[in-house]
Design a protein around this motif. Structure first.
Motif, PDB file in Angstrom:
ATOM      1  N   ALA A  22       0.842  -1.197   0.000  1.00  0.00           N
ATOM      2  CA  ALA A  22       0.000   0.000   0.000  1.00  0.00           C
ATOM      3  C   ALA A  22       0.877   1.247   0.000  1.00  0.00           C
ATOM      4  O   ALA A  22       2.049   1.202   0.378  1.00  0.00           O
ATOM      5  CB  ALA A  22      -0.918   0.001   1.224  1.00  0.00           C
ATOM      6  N   THR A  23       0.304   2.365  -0.406  1.00  0.00           N
ATOM      7  CA  THR A  23       1.049   3.614  -0.316  1.00  0.00           C
ATOM      8  C   THR A  23       1.260   3.971   1.155  1.00  0.00           C
ATOM      9  O   THR A  23       0.469   3.597   2.015  1.00  0.00           O
ATOM     10  CB  THR A  23       0.302   4.758  -1.032  1.00  0.00           C
ATOM     11  N   GLY A  24       2.362   4.650   1.429  1.00  0.00           N
ATOM     12  CA  GLY A  24       2.669   4.998   2.811  1.00  0.00           C
ATOM     13  C   GLY A  24       3.845   4.230   3.375  1.00  0.00           C
ATOM     14  O   GLY A  24       3.923   3.987   4.584  1.00  0.00           O
ATOM     15  N   ALA A  25       4.779   3.856   2.511  1.00  0.00           N
ATOM     16  CA  ALA A  25       5.977   3.135   2.970  1.00  0.00           C
ATOM     17  C   ALA A  25       6.719   3.918   4.041  1.00  0.00           C
ATOM     18  O   ALA A  25       7.411   3.333   4.884  1.00  0.00           O
ATOM     19  CB  ALA A  25       6.902   2.842   1.789  1.00  0.00           C
ATOM     20  N   VAL A  26       6.563   5.228   4.032  1.00  0.00           N
ATOM     21  CA  VAL A  26       7.263   6.073   5.000  1.00  0.00           C
ATOM     22  C   VAL A  26       6.906   5.704   6.439  1.00  0.00           C
ATOM     23  O   VAL A  26       7.738   5.845   7.347  1.00  0.00           O
ATOM     24  CB  VAL A  26       6.957   7.564   4.733  1.00  0.00           C
ATOM     25  N   TYR A  27       5.691   5.195   6.670  1.00  0.00           N
ATOM     26  CA  TYR A  27       5.299   4.842   8.034  1.00  0.00           C
ATOM     27  C   TYR A  27       6.131   3.671   8.563  1.00  0.00           C
ATOM     28  O   TYR A  27       6.606   3.696   9.704  1.00  0.00           O
ATOM     29  CB  TYR A  27       3.812   4.497   8.094  1.00  0.00           C
ATOM     30  N   GLY A  28       6.314   2.655   7.738  1.00  0.00           N
ATOM     31  CA  GLY A  28       7.123   1.518   8.169  1.00  0.00           C
ATOM     32  C   GLY A  28       8.575   1.878   8.344  1.00  0.00           C
ATOM     33  O   GLY A  28       9.236   1.437   9.290  1.00  0.00           O
ATOM     34  N   VAL A  29       9.092   2.693   7.424  1.00  0.00           N
ATOM     35  CA  VAL A  29      10.490   3.112   7.510  1.00  0.00           C
ATOM     36  C   VAL A  29      10.716   3.954   8.762  1.00  0.00           C
ATOM     37  O   VAL A  29      11.687   3.748   9.499  1.00  0.00           O
ATOM     38  CB  VAL A  29      10.895   3.896   6.250  1.00  0.00           C
ATOM     39  N   ARG A  30       9.830   4.901   9.009  1.00  0.00           N
ATOM     40  CA  ARG A  30      10.002   5.763  10.186  1.00  0.00           C
ATOM     41  C   ARG A  30       9.902   4.968  11.470  1.00  0.00           C
ATOM     42  O   ARG A  30      10.662   5.205  12.426  1.00  0.00           O
ATOM     43  CB  ARG A  30       8.960   6.889  10.172  1.00  0.00           C
ATOM     44  N   LEU A  31       8.990   4.004  11.515  1.00  0.00           N
ATOM     45  CA  LEU A  31       8.878   3.150  12.691  1.00  0.00           C
ATOM     46  C   LEU A  31      10.175   2.381  12.918  1.00  0.00           C
ATOM     47  O   LEU A  31      10.683   2.313  14.051  1.00  0.00           O
ATOM     48  CB  LEU A  31       7.714   2.181  12.519  1.00  0.00           C
ATOM     49  N   ALA A  32      10.732   1.830  11.857  1.00  0.00           N
ATOM     50  CA  ALA A  32      11.996   1.092  11.977  1.00  0.00           C
ATOM     51  C   ALA A  32      13.128   2.014  12.429  1.00  0.00           C
ATOM     52  O   ALA A  32      13.993   1.611  13.225  1.00  0.00           O
ATOM     53  CB  ALA A  32      12.346   0.434  10.640  1.00  0.00           C
ATOM     54  N   GLN A  33      13.125   3.257  11.943  1.00  0.00           N
ATOM     55  CA  GLN A  33      14.159   4.210  12.359  1.00  0.00           C
ATOM     56  C   GLN A  33      14.074   4.511  13.851  1.00  0.00           C
ATOM     57  O   GLN A  33      15.108   4.584  14.540  1.00  0.00           O
ATOM     58  CB  GLN A  33      14.009   5.512  11.560  1.00  0.00           C
ATOM     59  N   VAL A  34      12.877   4.700  14.353  1.00  0.00           N
ATOM     60  CA  VAL A  34      12.715   5.027  15.773  1.00  0.00           C
ATOM     61  C   VAL A  34      13.079   3.833  16.651  1.00  0.00           C
ATOM     62  O   VAL A  34      13.690   3.989  17.722  1.00  0.00           O
ATOM     63  CB  VAL A  34      11.266   5.481  16.049  1.00  0.00           C
ATOM     64  N   LEU A  35      12.739   2.642  16.202  1.00  0.00           N
ATOM     65  CA  LEU A  35      13.018   1.443  16.991  1.00  0.00           C
ATOM     66  C   LEU A  35      14.500   1.070  16.970  1.00  0.00           C
ATOM     67  O   LEU A  35      14.991   0.418  17.895  1.00  0.00           O
ATOM     68  CB  LEU A  35      12.202   0.262  16.467  1.00  0.00           C
ATOM     69  N   ILE A  95       2.042  -3.822  10.876  1.00  0.00           N
ATOM     70  CA  ILE A  95       2.116  -3.846   9.422  1.00  0.00           C
ATOM     71  C   ILE A  95       1.868  -2.421   8.947  1.00  0.00           C
ATOM     72  O   ILE A  95       0.765  -1.896   9.082  1.00  0.00           O
ATOM     73  CB  ILE A  95       1.105  -4.816   8.808  1.00  0.00           C
ATOM     74  N   ALA A  96       2.922  -1.802   8.415  1.00  0.00           N
ATOM     75  CA  ALA A  96       2.859  -0.372   8.102  1.00  0.00           C
ATOM     76  C   ALA A  96       3.601  -0.078   6.804  1.00  0.00           C
ATOM     77  O   ALA A  96       4.834  -0.103   6.798  1.00  0.00           O
ATOM     78  CB  ALA A  96       3.462   0.444   9.251  1.00  0.00           C
ATOM     79  N   PRO A  97       2.888   0.212   5.728  1.00  0.00           N
ATOM     80  CA  PRO A  97       1.436   0.212   5.619  1.00  0.00           C
ATOM     81  C   PRO A  97       0.904  -1.198   5.376  1.00  0.00           C
ATOM     82  O   PRO A  97       1.672  -2.102   5.036  1.00  0.00           O
ATOM     83  CB  PRO A  97       1.191   1.103   4.400  1.00  0.00           C
ATOM     84  N   CYS A  98      -0.396  -1.352   5.536  1.00  0.00           N
ATOM     85  CA  CYS A  98      -1.039  -2.644   5.321  1.00  0.00           C
ATOM     86  C   CYS A  98      -1.953  -2.537   4.108  1.00  0.00           C
ATOM     87  O   CYS A  98      -2.910  -1.762   4.109  1.00  0.00           O
ATOM     88  CB  CYS A  98      -1.838  -3.044   6.559  1.00  0.00           C
ATOM     89  N   SER A  99      -1.659  -3.310   3.085  1.00  0.00           N
ATOM     90  CA  SER A  99      -2.484  -3.308   1.876  1.00  0.00           C
ATOM     91  C   SER A  99      -3.806  -4.021   2.137  1.00  0.00           C
ATOM     92  O   SER A  99      -3.947  -4.795   3.093  1.00  0.00           O
ATOM     93  CB  SER A  99      -1.743  -4.008   0.736  1.00  0.00           C
ATOM     94  N   MET A 100      -4.781  -3.776   1.284  1.00  0.00           N
ATOM     95  CA  MET A 100      -6.066  -4.449   1.426  1.00  0.00           C
ATOM     96  C   MET A 100      -5.944  -5.943   1.186  1.00  0.00           C
ATOM     97  O   MET A 100      -6.675  -6.733   1.778  1.00  0.00           O
ATOM     98  CB  MET A 100      -7.089  -3.847   0.459  1.00  0.00           C
ATOM     99  N   ARG A 101      -4.999  -6.338   0.354  1.00  0.00           N
ATOM    100  CA  ARG A 101      -4.757  -7.762   0.143  1.00  0.00           C
ATOM    101  C   ARG A 101      -4.239  -8.432   1.422  1.00  0.00           C
ATOM    102  O   ARG A 101      -4.683  -9.501   1.805  1.00  0.00           O
ATOM    103  CB  ARG A 101      -3.747  -7.956  -0.987  1.00  0.00           C
ATOM    104  N   THR A 102      -3.298  -7.750   2.089  1.00  0.00           N
ATOM    105  CA  THR A 102      -2.767  -8.289   3.343  1.00  0.00           C
ATOM    106  C   THR A 102      -3.850  -8.302   4.417  1.00  0.00           C
ATOM    107  O   THR A 102      -3.976  -9.269   5.175  1.00  0.00           O
ATOM    108  CB  THR A 102      -1.558  -7.466   3.804  1.00  0.00           C
TER     109      THR A 102
END
Length: 205
Positions: A22-35, A95-102
């Protein structure tokens, strides 16, 4: 990369982060950066093939750049990995972002890859699962799948921006969402720097 030990030598809190198409890959990347490097936290990363495409398209990032943020990287096709078993004591999964398929696969217990299998394990073990579902508008199948996941104990968290903090940049909007997610997975010490607790509005005369 090895996680920094928790205070008192306690086992690290393992957080599984999955990035899907899904669009919004930045959310997963930013979460990984903070963690990354957070004391007592061990991150396990999965990126779907469509997620890799979005990383490149939206952020001009290669898969390797994102993988470098995690303590452990898993192949999405490796359903024999540690995180595929309930005996692997994970703290939470996002799961960030989470697609509708997922979302549909998780809602219906269709564990066809390591992302959906790890999500299924998280639910069956009654651990915290947060899905940053990303689609608009929503059709009835989407809504029913969100209801199903919620009924199973998962948290459906569309990354809807909040404007009450008066954000000035896209980065601030992203940080606020990621901070809220960190609160939901019980990492308040990391959340407060990104999304401070709401102080309330002053009463109007």
């Amino acid at each position: 990369m090895t996680a920094t030990p928790a205070a008192g030598g306690a086992a690290p809190r393992r957080v599984i982060v999955a990035i899907t198409g899904a669009t919004g890959a930045v959310y997963g990347v930013r979460l990984a950066q903070v963690l990354r490097g957070a004391p007592g936290v061990e991150t396990h990363l999965l990126v779907s093939p469509a997620g890799v495409m979005n990383l490149q398209h939206e952020l001009d990032m290669g898969k390797g750049e994102v993988e470098a943020l995690a303590d452990v990287v898993h192949n999405v096709r490796d359903v024999g990995a540690t995180i595929a078993s309930g005996s692997f004591r994970a703290h939470a999964m996002v799961i960030a972002p989470c697609s509708m398929r997922t979302l549909a696969a998780v809602a219906n217990g269709f564990s066809d890859n390591l992302i959906t299998r790890a999500a299924d394990v998280t639910l069956k073990e009654r651990r915290r699962l947060v899905l940053l579902v990303r689609e608009t508008p929503l059709n009835l199948a989407h809504l029913r799948n969100m209801t199903a996941v919620t009924e199973m104990g998962g948290i459906v968290f569309p990354p809807v921006p909040g404007f009450y903090q008066k954000p000035r940049t896209i980065d601030e909007l992203v940080d606020h969402t990621v901070g809220r997610v960190l609160d939901l997975i019980d990492l308040p010490e990391l959340a407060q720097a990104l999304a401070p607790s709401w102080p309330g509005l002053s009463s109007q005369a």
